[in-house]
Structure formats: structure tokens, C-alpha cells
Design an enzyme around this catalytic site. Sequence first.
Site, PDB file in Angstrom:
ATOM      1  N   GLY A 197     -15.199   8.365  11.793  1.00 45.46           N
ATOM      2  CA  GLY A 197     -14.041   8.565  12.654  1.00 45.46           C
ATOM      3  C   GLY A 197     -14.332   8.330  14.125  1.00 45.46           C
ATOM      4  O   GLY A 197     -15.437   8.574  14.604  1.00 45.46           O
ATOM      5  N   HIS A 236     -10.591   7.493  10.076  1.00 41.34           N
ATOM      6  CA  HIS A 236      -9.496   7.772  10.996  1.00 41.34           C
ATOM      7  C   HIS A 236      -9.888   7.506  12.453  1.00 41.34           C
ATOM      8  O   HIS A 236     -11.008   7.772  12.879  1.00 41.34           O
ATOM      9  CB  HIS A 236      -9.041   9.224  10.856  1.00 41.34           C
ATOM     10  CG  HIS A 236     -10.137  10.215  11.111  1.00 41.34           C
ATOM     11  ND1 HIS A 236     -10.410  10.728  12.361  1.00 41.34           N
ATOM     12  CD2 HIS A 236     -11.034  10.780  10.284  1.00 41.34           C
ATOM     13  CE1 HIS A 236     -11.420  11.565  12.290  1.00 41.34           C
ATOM     14  NE2 HIS A 236     -11.826  11.619  11.041  1.00 41.34           N
ATOM     15  N   ASP A 237      -8.961   6.928  13.187  1.00 40.80           N
ATOM     16  CA  ASP A 237      -9.058   6.729  14.639  1.00 40.80           C
ATOM     17  C   ASP A 237     -10.122   5.719  15.053  1.00 40.80           C
ATOM     18  O   ASP A 237     -10.440   5.603  16.240  1.00 40.80           O
ATOM     19  CB  ASP A 237      -9.302   8.063  15.364  1.00 40.80           C
ATOM     20  CG  ASP A 237      -8.246   9.093  15.031  1.00 40.80           C
ATOM     21  OD1 ASP A 237      -7.082   8.885  15.414  1.00 40.80           O
ATOM     22  OD2 ASP A 237      -8.567  10.097  14.362  1.00 40.80           O
TER      23      ASP A 237
END
Length: 269
Positions: free
Chosen positions: A141, A123-124
Site C-alpha cells: 500500500g 491500495h493507494d
Amino acid sequence: MSNATVHPTAIVGSLARLGKGVKIGPYCIVGDSVVLHDDVELVSHVSIDGHTEIGAGTRIFPFASIGHQPQDLKYHGEASRLVIGKRCVIRESVTINPGTENGGMLTKIGNDCLIMASAHVAHDAILGNNVIMANYVGIAGHCQIGDNVIFGGTCVIHQFTRIGAHAFIGAQSMVDGDVIPYGMAVGNRASLTGLNLVGLKRRKFDREAIHRLRAAYRLIFASEGTLRERVEDAGALFKGDALVQDVVAFIAAASDRPILMPRNGQTAE
């Protein structure tokens, strides 16, 4: 659905947006909020969900899981996004997660990337163009990966780490610090082992520019003074050099991770 070709065994959400020439193979699943641009191909058994957008000409191979809920306990169902660029190749069993509220709500992968089998993008994370991830590479992440970075097999990149453009990460490395642009990192824990000279030459960088970059590297990672002082000295000495200024700006930029350094006694590039 334009002129998309969808295999009878595939399940495609009624609200999914499919561009011209899209091919969806056997047993694929495509969610309602997915956008597949022109000529995207899902070979077979691909599962794509969430607010996911995939650029034109990208091919995704069997058992890839794209855009499903992030592996983050702080995620609470927010409508975060995953954007994958044009002409990427995503091989078997790759997993890529969307962003989270704590990270800007976006995971993004640039154009012309190759993500080999069983690799993971968390994520991200933000990946540039022409990134190559060999098998089983794990990007944690919030990482930021520059253009033209190459990862050897089974690398692991710590969360919030930055990898500068044109860097090379050796196989089986565990990277827990920022890697300068044009740098090369190897080991567990990884250390900076020099410049990615092979990559620079293959990409036709000017020979004199490479010589100046090598001189700046020796200055920045010398033993005298502080890192900040040496970076300032290199910035002033090579004021008009684009490659050196890339490195200077990268080190000067704020980061949650330390700059990866050469090991004690390691010869400067």
C-alpha cells in the site's frame, strides 16, 4: 452497452459503462460502478467491482480480481477508486485494490503497463507508465512507482516505498527503502547495486548523459561527508543535467522510507 460483445455466461451490472468494441468473455463479472473504455477485453473468469475505470485497449486475463475491497483493516467501505490506464496487459490471477480514505482514495496504474500472473498492487499505490511487473511481484500500500520501472519475479515492495523512474529491481528482492531514479536494487533486504545501465542504453539515453550520471552516482554514494552534503554537491556540480537533477530531487523529497544505499564495501557504479 454500445457495440460491446458480452458472453452469455458473463454477469454485467446494468449501470456498468462499456465503450465501443469491449469484449467480455465467459464467466466474467462486472459491477455496476465499473467503466470499461473502448476495446477493453476481459478474456474469461475476470471479476471487476468497485469504482473502477479501465483505459482503452487494456486486456485482462482469467481469474484476475480487480477493484475489490482493499486488504486494509482501516478500510470502512468508502467509495474509493481504481484507475487503470490504456493498453495495459493484466495477466492471470492478478489482484489490484482501490484506494482508501487514509491514502488519497485512489490506486492508479499508468498506460502500457504489463502486470504478469499472480502479481498484486495494493491500495493507494501509484504506478507510472510502461511499468513491468513479473510474476508474483507484490506492491504494498501507498507505494509510488515511476515510469519505466521493471520488477523481476517475486519481488516484494514495502509500504510507502518510492521507486524512481527507469529503476530495475532484481528478482526475489525485498525492498524496504526508496530506490533512486535510474538505480538498480537487488537482495533481501535489497541494497542499491548501481545504475540500471542496460535499461538506459536500451532506451537510447545519450552516452554523455549516462557518463555524467555515473559520475554523480559516485559522488552521492561516496563515503566522505553526509548524504545531504553529497547530494547538494552533486546538484551544484551537475546543475544543468536533467538525469542528475532527477536523482537529486528524488533524494531531497520527503519520504516515509529511507533512501536505499549501497552495502558497505560495495564498489560505486
